[in-house]
Design a protein around this motif. Structure first.
Motif, PDB file in Angstrom:
ATOM      1  N   ILE A  39       0.872  -1.178   0.000  1.00 15.16           N
ATOM      2  CA  ILE A  39       0.000   0.000   0.000  1.00 15.16           C
ATOM      3  C   ILE A  39       0.903   1.221   0.000  1.00 15.16           C
ATOM      4  N   ILE A  40       0.663   2.133  -0.930  1.00  9.35           N
ATOM      5  CA  ILE A  40       1.565   3.263  -1.151  1.00  9.35           C
ATOM      6  C   ILE A  40       1.091   4.487  -0.361  1.00  9.35           C
ATOM      7  N   ASP A  41       2.032   5.132   0.328  1.00  5.45           N
ATOM      8  CA  ASP A  41       1.742   6.323   1.125  1.00  5.45           C
ATOM      9  C   ASP A  41       2.225   7.614   0.455  1.00  5.45           C
ATOM     10  N   ASN A  42       3.363   7.537  -0.223  1.00  4.00           N
ATOM     11  CA  ASN A  42       3.915   8.728  -0.869  1.00  4.00           C
ATOM     12  C   ASN A  42       4.928   8.301  -1.919  1.00  4.00           C
TER      13      ASN A  42
ATOM     14  N   ASN B  18      -0.627   4.437 -13.168  1.00  2.78           N
ATOM     15  CA  ASN B  18      -1.691   3.447 -13.075  1.00  2.78           C
ATOM     16  C   ASN B  18      -1.144   2.266 -12.282  1.00  2.78           C
ATOM     17  N   ALA B  19      -2.016   1.537 -11.623  1.00  4.09           N
ATOM     18  CA  ALA B  19      -1.536   0.418 -10.803  1.00  4.09           C
ATOM     19  C   ALA B  19      -2.590  -0.675 -10.748  1.00  4.09           C
TER      20      ALA B  19
ATOM     21  N   GLU C 265      -6.321   0.698 -13.060  1.00  2.00           N
ATOM     22  CA  GLU C 265      -6.926   1.864 -12.404  1.00  2.00           C
ATOM     23  C   GLU C 265      -5.877   2.958 -12.185  1.00  2.00           C
ATOM     24  N   GLU C 266      -6.319   4.187 -12.282  1.00  2.00           N
ATOM     25  CA  GLU C 266      -5.426   5.314 -12.051  1.00  2.00           C
ATOM     26  C   GLU C 266      -5.054   5.394 -10.566  1.00  2.00           C
ATOM     27  N   LEU C 267      -3.780   5.522 -10.292  1.00  2.00           N
ATOM     28  CA  LEU C 267      -3.304   5.709  -8.925  1.00  2.00           C
ATOM     29  C   LEU C 267      -3.002   7.184  -8.659  1.00  2.00           C
TER      30      LEU C 267
ATOM     31  N   PHE D 146      -3.382  10.873  -4.322  1.00  2.52           N
ATOM     32  CA  PHE D 146      -3.687   9.584  -4.934  1.00  2.52           C
ATOM     33  C   PHE D 146      -5.195   9.410  -5.151  1.00  2.52           C
ATOM     34  N   SER D 147      -5.521   8.614  -6.149  1.00  8.24           N
ATOM     35  CA  SER D 147      -6.928   8.281  -6.417  1.00  8.24           C
ATOM     36  C   SER D 147      -7.426   7.187  -5.480  1.00  8.24           C
TER      37      SER D 147
END
Length: 344
Positions: free
Chosen positions: A240-243, A262-263, A282-284, A303-304
């Motif tokens: 899970i991406i934070d920054n 996208n991710a 999906e767009e990230l 982030f989206s």
């Protein structure tokens, strides 16, 4: 084998922290040279010991033994292929070589050096004939995790470059850490495809070190048709991406105007199918403006979503160069990732 190597990583590279902890001899040329990422070169130069050679070279043996080097890999790894390059070693190449590996994550260098027989060494490459000024790609017969490699040359001579292509074995202690770079080569991320790499390879942007020049990044050719350029990076485990940080260092007249991400979460796939699937990811991160020669930072507010991902596609508009790219977050296990996705 060359095509397969594009999907693998040189886990014996100096960049990943690999060190030569013992060598029987390096009279003519330092063994560290054979682990360099650069292509070997020839120089018509001499030093105090003889002709300068770009690689590891031992003196001529006058006994019945052989020379060898022991490497401690920077990361625990599984090795699929070995490459031994004897470029420019024409009258001084080893007639043959072998490669063994052991798994000893808790052993000190002294323990490995002083008592190598206390450890179980597995044969990756049995003694194999070599030749002058050539590259030898050899399949590893042992593909489980190893921490050390022993390169034997028979009886002596020189190797220009040594590469061990494979995968970093994921360190499960990383599950306990927060805000780590999940697309670092050190954590097992791989650049698996780019639509264009004319001036520089996509894999450069996930290097651990800072870029040294414009050629040390990912740069596409000038786009003369509609569209944009892009590349796909695979994480070693879901995260899970934070920054994030994207760096255009050295790119001044050729940086991308914008970029986006996208991710997707794809636990089981092949590289060829990922490319096709990425059309629907999906767009990230929506399109973001970039500037020349600087680091850009974005946090989760941009982030989206913050869903678990295993792959990311970086899009640059319309073309240009990026020196480094970092995604910071937390690794999670597949079961946890699937639970989060089911709840959303």
């Amino acid at each position: 084998m060359a095509n397969r190597q594009k999907e693998l990583m040189d886990v014996a590279s100096l960049e990943l922290g690999t060190e030569i902890i013992y060598v029987t001899d390096e009279f003519f040329a330092n063994a560290n040279r054979m682990l360099q990422a650069t292509e070997p070169v020839f120089k018509d130069e001499y030093d105090e010991n003889g002709h300068w050679m770009d690689g590891w070279e031992t003196r001529r043996r006058r006994d019945d033994g052989n020379d060898y080097a022991i490497l401690r890999l920077g990361q625990v790894s599984r090795i699929i292929e070995i490459e031994i390059d004897t470029s420019y070693f024409k009258g001084n190449f080893p007639p043959s070589a072998s490669v063994k590996g052991c798994y000893a994550p808790d052993a000190s260098d002294d323990e490995i050096i002083d008592n190598p027989d206390n450890f179980e060494w597995f044969t990756l490459v049995a003694q194999t004939d070599l030749g002058p000024h050539d590259i030898f790609s050899l399949e590893s017969k042992y593909q489980q995790s190893v921490t050390h490699l022993k390169i034997d040359i028979f009886p002596d001579g020189g190797i220009a470059r040594f590469k061990a292509y494979g995968f970093i074995s994921f360190d499960h202690k990383l599950f306990e850490k927060e805000n780590i770079n999940v697309i670092s080569r050190r954590t097992g991320a791989r650049a698996i495809y780019a639509n264009n790499e004319f001036f520089g390879s996509l894999k450069n942007i996930i290097k651990i070190t800072e870029a040294v020049n414009m050629g040390d990044g990912w740069e596409t050719r000038r786009r003369r048709e509609p569209g944009y350029d892009w590349g796909i990076i695979e994480l070693a485990n879901p995260a899970i991406i934070d920054n994030l940080m994207i760096d255009t260092n050295f790119f001044k007249g050729n940086y991308p105007d914008y970029f986006s991400l996208n991710a997707a979460y794809i636990p089981n796939t092949t590289h060829s199918s990922v490319v096709t699937q990425s059309i629907f990811w999906e767009e990230l991160l929506p399109k973001q403006k970039l500037q020349m020669d600087q680091k850009h930072y974005f946090d989760s507010s941009s982030f989206s979503h913050q869903k678990p991902i295993t792959h990311v596609r970086i899009n640059i508009y319309p073309d240009g160069g990026v020196s480094r790219f970092r995604l910071f977050g937390k690794f999670i296990k597949y079961k946890e990732a699937e639970k989060i996705l089911c709840e959303q």
